[in-house]
Write an enzyme that holds these catalytic residues in place. Sequence first.
Site, PDB file in Angstrom:
ATOM      1  N   ARG A   7     -13.294   5.542  -1.658  1.00  0.00           N
ATOM      2  CA  ARG A   7     -13.213   5.729  -0.209  1.00  0.00           C
ATOM      3  C   ARG A   7     -14.281   6.732   0.207  1.00  0.00           C
ATOM      4  O   ARG A   7     -14.439   7.780  -0.429  1.00  0.00           O
ATOM      5  CB  ARG A   7     -11.833   6.249   0.180  1.00  0.00           C
ATOM      6  CG  ARG A   7     -11.749   6.738   1.621  1.00  0.00           C
ATOM      7  CD  ARG A   7     -10.365   7.156   1.999  1.00  0.00           C
ATOM      8  NE  ARG A   7     -10.395   8.261   2.960  1.00  0.00           N
ATOM      9  CZ  ARG A   7      -9.311   8.767   3.551  1.00  0.00           C
ATOM     10  NH1 ARG A   7      -8.115   8.285   3.268  1.00  0.00           N
ATOM     11  NH2 ARG A   7      -9.434   9.771   4.397  1.00  0.00           N
ATOM     12  N   GLU A  49     -11.414   9.529  -2.803  1.00  0.00           N
ATOM     13  CA  GLU A  49     -12.278   9.776  -1.645  1.00  0.00           C
ATOM     14  C   GLU A  49     -13.290  10.876  -1.905  1.00  0.00           C
ATOM     15  O   GLU A  49     -13.205  11.615  -2.896  1.00  0.00           O
ATOM     16  CB  GLU A  49     -11.428  10.086  -0.421  1.00  0.00           C
ATOM     17  CG  GLU A  49     -10.617  11.358  -0.530  1.00  0.00           C
ATOM     18  CD  GLU A  49      -9.517  11.413   0.516  1.00  0.00           C
ATOM     19  OE1 GLU A  49      -9.501  12.390   1.290  1.00  0.00           O
ATOM     20  OE2 GLU A  49      -8.663  10.501   0.558  1.00  0.00           O
ATOM     21  N   ASP A  68      -2.991   5.724  -2.682  1.00  0.00           N
ATOM     22  CA  ASP A  68      -3.939   6.728  -2.205  1.00  0.00           C
ATOM     23  C   ASP A  68      -3.908   7.914  -3.168  1.00  0.00           C
ATOM     24  O   ASP A  68      -2.908   8.629  -3.246  1.00  0.00           O
ATOM     25  CB  ASP A  68      -3.504   7.150  -0.794  1.00  0.00           C
ATOM     26  CG  ASP A  68      -4.375   8.225  -0.178  1.00  0.00           C
ATOM     27  OD1 ASP A  68      -5.290   8.714  -0.855  1.00  0.00           O
ATOM     28  OD2 ASP A  68      -4.117   8.570   0.994  1.00  0.00           O
ATOM     29  N   CYS A 100      -6.658  14.254   7.083  1.00  0.00           N
ATOM     30  CA  CYS A 100      -6.431  12.851   7.417  1.00  0.00           C
ATOM     31  C   CYS A 100      -7.754  12.228   7.832  1.00  0.00           C
ATOM     32  O   CYS A 100      -8.547  12.834   8.558  1.00  0.00           O
ATOM     33  CB  CYS A 100      -5.413  12.746   8.554  1.00  0.00           C
ATOM     34  SG  CYS A 100      -5.261  11.078   9.249  1.00  0.00           S
ATOM     35  N   HIS A 126      -7.496   4.501  -4.747  1.00  0.00           N
ATOM     36  CA  HIS A 126      -8.776   4.906  -4.167  1.00  0.00           C
ATOM     37  C   HIS A 126      -8.938   6.416  -4.244  1.00  0.00           C
ATOM     38  O   HIS A 126      -7.998   7.178  -4.071  1.00  0.00           O
ATOM     39  CB  HIS A 126      -8.978   4.365  -2.750  1.00  0.00           C
ATOM     40  CG  HIS A 126      -7.964   4.747  -1.726  1.00  0.00           C
ATOM     41  ND1 HIS A 126      -7.907   5.995  -1.138  1.00  0.00           N
ATOM     42  CD2 HIS A 126      -6.963   4.033  -1.160  1.00  0.00           C
ATOM     43  CE1 HIS A 126      -6.936   6.027  -0.246  1.00  0.00           C
ATOM     44  NE2 HIS A 126      -6.335   4.858  -0.250  1.00  0.00           N
ATOM     45  N   ASP A 132      -0.787  15.960   5.836  1.00  0.00           N
ATOM     46  CA  ASP A 132      -1.655  15.250   4.896  1.00  0.00           C
ATOM     47  C   ASP A 132      -2.944  16.039   4.698  1.00  0.00           C
ATOM     48  O   ASP A 132      -4.017  15.655   5.160  1.00  0.00           O
ATOM     49  CB  ASP A 132      -1.952  13.852   5.444  1.00  0.00           C
ATOM     50  CG  ASP A 132      -2.822  13.025   4.508  1.00  0.00           C
ATOM     51  OD1 ASP A 132      -2.819  13.308   3.296  1.00  0.00           O
ATOM     52  OD2 ASP A 132      -3.518  12.115   4.998  1.00  0.00           O
ATOM     53  N   ASN A 187      -8.799  -0.080   7.226  1.00  0.00           N
ATOM     54  CA  ASN A 187      -7.616   0.742   7.481  1.00  0.00           C
ATOM     55  C   ASN A 187      -7.219   0.611   8.945  1.00  0.00           C
ATOM     56  O   ASN A 187      -7.873   1.168   9.821  1.00  0.00           O
ATOM     57  CB  ASN A 187      -7.922   2.202   7.135  1.00  0.00           C
ATOM     58  CG  ASN A 187      -6.743   3.121   7.395  1.00  0.00           C
ATOM     59  OD1 ASN A 187      -5.626   2.679   7.630  1.00  0.00           O
ATOM     60  ND2 ASN A 187      -6.997   4.416   7.347  1.00  0.00           N
ATOM     61  N   ASP A 208      -6.064  10.455  -3.008  1.00  0.00           N
ATOM     62  CA  ASP A 208      -6.782  11.555  -2.362  1.00  0.00           C
ATOM     63  C   ASP A 208      -8.131  11.794  -3.056  1.00  0.00           C
ATOM     64  O   ASP A 208      -8.880  10.865  -3.291  1.00  0.00           O
ATOM     65  CB  ASP A 208      -5.922  12.817  -2.346  1.00  0.00           C
ATOM     66  CG  ASP A 208      -4.807  12.744  -1.310  1.00  0.00           C
ATOM     67  OD1 ASP A 208      -4.876  11.877  -0.424  1.00  0.00           O
ATOM     68  OD2 ASP A 208      -3.865  13.540  -1.382  1.00  0.00           O
ATOM     69  N   TYR A 249       0.842  -1.182   0.000  1.00  0.00           N
ATOM     70  CA  TYR A 249       0.000   0.000   0.000  1.00  0.00           C
ATOM     71  C   TYR A 249       0.886   1.244   0.000  1.00  0.00           C
ATOM     72  O   TYR A 249       1.927   1.277   0.668  1.00  0.00           O
ATOM     73  CB  TYR A 249      -0.911   0.012   1.235  1.00  0.00           C
ATOM     74  CG  TYR A 249      -1.820   1.225   1.297  1.00  0.00           C
ATOM     75  CD1 TYR A 249      -2.881   1.357   0.415  1.00  0.00           C
ATOM     76  CD2 TYR A 249      -1.599   2.231   2.222  1.00  0.00           C
ATOM     77  CE1 TYR A 249      -3.715   2.465   0.458  1.00  0.00           C
ATOM     78  CE2 TYR A 249      -2.423   3.342   2.279  1.00  0.00           C
ATOM     79  CZ  TYR A 249      -3.480   3.456   1.403  1.00  0.00           C
ATOM     80  OH  TYR A 249      -4.284   4.558   1.442  1.00  0.00           O
ATOM     81  N   GLU A 284     -13.908   4.555   5.542  1.00  0.00           N
ATOM     82  CA  GLU A 284     -12.920   5.100   6.466  1.00  0.00           C
ATOM     83  C   GLU A 284     -13.499   5.309   7.867  1.00  0.00           C
ATOM     84  O   GLU A 284     -14.665   5.660   8.036  1.00  0.00           O
ATOM     85  CB  GLU A 284     -12.380   6.426   5.924  1.00  0.00           C
ATOM     86  CG  GLU A 284     -11.329   7.103   6.799  1.00  0.00           C
ATOM     87  CD  GLU A 284     -10.064   6.292   6.994  1.00  0.00           C
ATOM     88  OE1 GLU A 284     -10.145   5.166   7.526  1.00  0.00           O
ATOM     89  OE2 GLU A 284      -8.975   6.779   6.637  1.00  0.00           O
TER      90      GLU A 284
END
Length: 299
Positions: A161, A118, A89, A126, A116, A62, A213, A91, A48, A191
Site C-alpha cells: 500500500r 504500507e 491490514d 488513517c 498489505h 487507527d 478502497n 499497517d 477484508y 490509497e
Amino acid sequence: MLYSQTPAAEKRRLFRERLASGELLRFPGAFNPLSARLIERKGFEGVYISGAVLAADLGLPDIGLTTLTEVAGRGQQIARMTELPAIIDADTGFGEPMNVARTIQTLEDAGIAGAHIEDQVNPKRCGHLDGKQVVDEGTALKRIRAAADARRDPNFLIMARTDIRAVEGLDAAIDRAKALVDAGADAIFPEAMRDLAEFEAMRTALDVPILANMTEFGKSDLFSVDQLRDAGVNIVIWPVSLLRIAMGAADRALDTIIDEGHLTSKLGEMQHRADLYDLVDYEGYNHFDQDVFNFEITR
C-alpha cells in the site's frame, strides 16, 4: 461446523487463481467472525480485515496502537470462520524489516490469504486523513522485500500500500508503486485516489492487480463495482462499512430505549433469533452431538 473446512493453503491457491482471472473481486470488511460468515453467505468473493476496525473494536484510534498479537489473533478468528480468503491490514508491518518478516509468517500461521504493508511513517494515520507522512523509498522497499522473502507459502499475497498520492501527487504514487512491484509486491493498494482517472492511470502503469478502497467519508468518491471494473481494478474493499452501519444501528437503538423504554419499534430491523441460529449452524452441532443442542428453533 466449528470452522472453515478449506485449509488455509487451499484458500490462498484458489484466491490467487481467481485473482489471475482478471475479474473484479469484492471484499467487504468483516468486523467480527460472524459478519465474515454473513459475507460468505451473501456470495462475495472474499473478506477484508481492516486495521481501523480492529483498532475501533478495542476502542482505539487507527494510529498504529494495535499490536501484531492483537491483529493476528483477531484475524485468525475471522479467517477461520469462512471458506473465503481473507486479506488483512498489517499497517507498517509492526516495526523494522525483521519485524515485517515475522509479521508475514505470523499472519500465514493465522490462516490469512494475504496482507498489505504500507509506506507511512510510524505512528501511522488513517489513509484518508490529512497530515500523513511517508517513509523514503528505500525504507518502503525494504519492508516489501522483507515481506516477500519471509513468506513460506508462495500463494500468500504480498500487497504494497502506498499513501504517497496525498503527500506528493499521482506521478509520485505511480513511480513508487512500480518500485514496490520490483521489490516483490504481488499487488498494489494505491490509497486515497481522487477519481476514476487516477485508478485508470495506475492500471495503465502496472502489470499487477490493484485494489480500490471504497471507504465512506474519505478522499475518494464512492464508485460502483461496475465503474471500478471498467477502470481495471481487481479488488475492491469496503473496510469499515459494516461496522459503521452496525454502530449506527446500535446508537439509534439505545436512543430508542431512552425515548420509548423498550425496543418494540425496532424489531423489524433486528436479525431474527432463527436467522442467527441458522447463521451459526445450530443444526450442524445438533447432528454432531445431540447433547449440545436439545431445543427446537421457532420463529
